[in-house]
Scaffold this motif. Structure first.
Motif, PDB file in Angstrom:
ATOM      1  N   ILE A 152      41.004  74.515   4.730  1.00 20.15           N
ATOM      2  CA  ILE A 152      39.966  73.550   5.073  1.00 20.15           C
ATOM      3  C   ILE A 152      38.943  73.429   3.942  1.00 20.15           C
ATOM      4  O   ILE A 152      38.535  72.327   3.582  1.00 20.15           O
ATOM      5  CB  ILE A 152      39.292  73.933   6.407  1.00 20.15           C
ATOM      6  N   VAL A 153      38.541  74.547   3.361  1.00 23.52           N
ATOM      7  CA  VAL A 153      37.546  74.527   2.286  1.00 23.52           C
ATOM      8  C   VAL A 153      38.091  73.785   1.059  1.00 23.52           C
ATOM      9  O   VAL A 153      37.424  72.913   0.504  1.00 23.52           O
ATOM     10  CB  VAL A 153      37.097  75.958   1.915  1.00 23.52           C
ATOM     11  N   VAL A 154      39.293  74.118   0.638  1.00 20.99           N
ATOM     12  CA  VAL A 154      39.868  73.462  -0.550  1.00 20.99           C
ATOM     13  C   VAL A 154      40.118  71.990  -0.267  1.00 20.99           C
ATOM     14  O   VAL A 154      39.819  71.129  -1.095  1.00 20.99           O
ATOM     15  CB  VAL A 154      41.151  74.183  -1.009  1.00 20.99           C
ATOM     16  N   PHE A 155      40.648  71.671   0.905  1.00 15.16           N
ATOM     17  CA  PHE A 155      40.871  70.269   1.257  1.00 15.16           C
ATOM     18  C   PHE A 155      39.563  69.495   1.250  1.00 15.16           C
ATOM     19  O   PHE A 155      39.492  68.384   0.730  1.00 15.16           O
ATOM     20  CB  PHE A 155      41.545  70.141   2.631  1.00 15.16           C
ATOM     21  N   THR A 156      38.525  70.067   1.842  1.00 17.32           N
ATOM     22  CA  THR A 156      37.224  69.395   1.898  1.00 17.32           C
ATOM     23  C   THR A 156      36.700  69.105   0.502  1.00 17.32           C
ATOM     24  O   THR A 156      36.187  68.017   0.231  1.00 17.32           O
ATOM     25  CB  THR A 156      36.209  70.239   2.699  1.00 17.32           C
ATOM     26  N   PHE A 157      36.843  70.066  -0.402  1.00 14.62           N
ATOM     27  CA  PHE A 157      36.404  69.837  -1.783  1.00 14.62           C
ATOM     28  C   PHE A 157      37.204  68.697  -2.412  1.00 14.62           C
ATOM     29  O   PHE A 157      36.628  67.759  -2.974  1.00 14.62           O
ATOM     30  CB  PHE A 157      36.544  71.097  -2.628  1.00 14.62           C
ATOM     31  N   LEU A 158      38.527  68.768  -2.327  1.00 21.52           N
ATOM     32  CA  LEU A 158      39.370  67.738  -2.948  1.00 21.52           C
ATOM     33  C   LEU A 158      39.108  66.371  -2.334  1.00 21.52           C
ATOM     34  O   LEU A 158      38.992  65.368  -3.044  1.00 21.52           O
ATOM     35  CB  LEU A 158      40.848  68.095  -2.812  1.00 21.52           C
ATOM     36  N   ASN A 159      39.001  66.328  -1.016  1.00 21.77           N
ATOM     37  CA  ASN A 159      38.786  65.052  -0.342  1.00 21.77           C
ATOM     38  C   ASN A 159      37.430  64.464  -0.677  1.00 21.77           C
ATOM     39  O   ASN A 159      37.311  63.273  -0.944  1.00 21.77           O
ATOM     40  CB  ASN A 159      38.933  65.229   1.175  1.00 21.77           C
ATOM     41  N   SER A 160      36.393  65.282  -0.693  1.00 26.40           N
ATOM     42  CA  SER A 160      35.069  64.731  -0.997  1.00 26.40           C
ATOM     43  C   SER A 160      34.937  64.370  -2.473  1.00 26.40           C
ATOM     44  O   SER A 160      34.288  63.386  -2.811  1.00 26.40           O
ATOM     45  CB  SER A 160      33.964  65.694  -0.561  1.00 26.40           C
ATOM     46  N   TYR A 161      35.578  65.126  -3.356  1.00 26.38           N
ATOM     47  CA  TYR A 161      35.466  64.851  -4.785  1.00 26.38           C
ATOM     48  C   TYR A 161      36.256  63.609  -5.186  1.00 26.38           C
ATOM     49  O   TYR A 161      35.731  62.730  -5.863  1.00 26.38           O
ATOM     50  CB  TYR A 161      35.952  66.059  -5.590  1.00 26.38           C
ATOM     51  N   PHE A 162      37.512  63.536  -4.770  1.00 27.93           N
ATOM     52  CA  PHE A 162      38.367  62.433  -5.203  1.00 27.93           C
ATOM     53  C   PHE A 162      38.336  61.234  -4.267  1.00 27.93           C
ATOM     54  O   PHE A 162      38.493  60.102  -4.709  1.00 27.93           O
ATOM     55  CB  PHE A 162      39.820  62.902  -5.343  1.00 27.93           C
ATOM     56  N   MET A 163      38.171  61.441  -2.970  1.00 29.40           N
ATOM     57  CA  MET A 163      38.293  60.361  -1.995  1.00 29.40           C
ATOM     58  C   MET A 163      36.968  59.973  -1.345  1.00 29.40           C
ATOM     59  O   MET A 163      36.922  59.066  -0.534  1.00 29.40           O
ATOM     60  CB  MET A 163      39.298  60.750  -0.904  1.00 29.40           C
ATOM     61  N   LYS A 164      35.915  60.695  -1.660  1.00 23.32           N
ATOM     62  CA  LYS A 164      34.589  60.432  -1.086  1.00 23.32           C
ATOM     63  C   LYS A 164      34.630  60.404   0.444  1.00 23.32           C
ATOM     64  O   LYS A 164      33.967  59.607   1.077  1.00 23.32           O
ATOM     65  CB  LYS A 164      34.009  59.121  -1.614  1.00 23.32           C
ATOM     66  N   GLY A 165      35.467  61.287   1.022  1.00 22.08           N
ATOM     67  CA  GLY A 165      35.525  61.415   2.468  1.00 22.08           C
ATOM     68  C   GLY A 165      36.425  60.432   3.182  1.00 22.08           C
ATOM     69  O   GLY A 165      36.457  60.403   4.405  1.00 22.08           O
TER      70      GLY A 165
END
Length: 90
Positions: free
Chosen positions: A33-46
């Motif tokens: 969840i932590v790694v996904f949240t970082f990747l999703n917020s960084y590249f996909m802006k949520g």
């Protein structure tokens, strides 16, 4: 920003290949969840849809991202985030 995805893929691949599902064990963990949240917020802006273009050339990381993204509660959160959260930092 070109260097980050290969470094993440190099770090992630040995762990994911052990169980062929989530990062450390065959079920969703806090680390996923932590790694996904970082990747999703960084590249996909949520955003809830798709895999970031930057990850598509890394098949193991892309498959893991899609696996986590499509967990029903995570997908629900992405599509309907609670009101009042701060904007994504990245």
């Amino acid at each position: 920003m070109r260097l980050w995805p290969p470094a993440a893929a190099a770090f992630y691949t040995p762990y994911s290949s052990c169980n062929e599902k989530f990062t450390f064990i065959p079920q969703l963990t806090y680390a996923d969840i932590v790694v996904f949240t970082f990747l999703n917020s960084y590249f996909m802006k949520g955003k809830a849809e798709g895999i970031p273009e930057q990850l598509k050339e890394h098949p193991t990381l892309s498959a893991w991202y899609e696996l986590v993204r499509t967990v029903p509660k995570i997908l629900q959160w992405l599509k309907n985030p609670p009101a009042g959260l701060i904007d994504y930092l990245y």
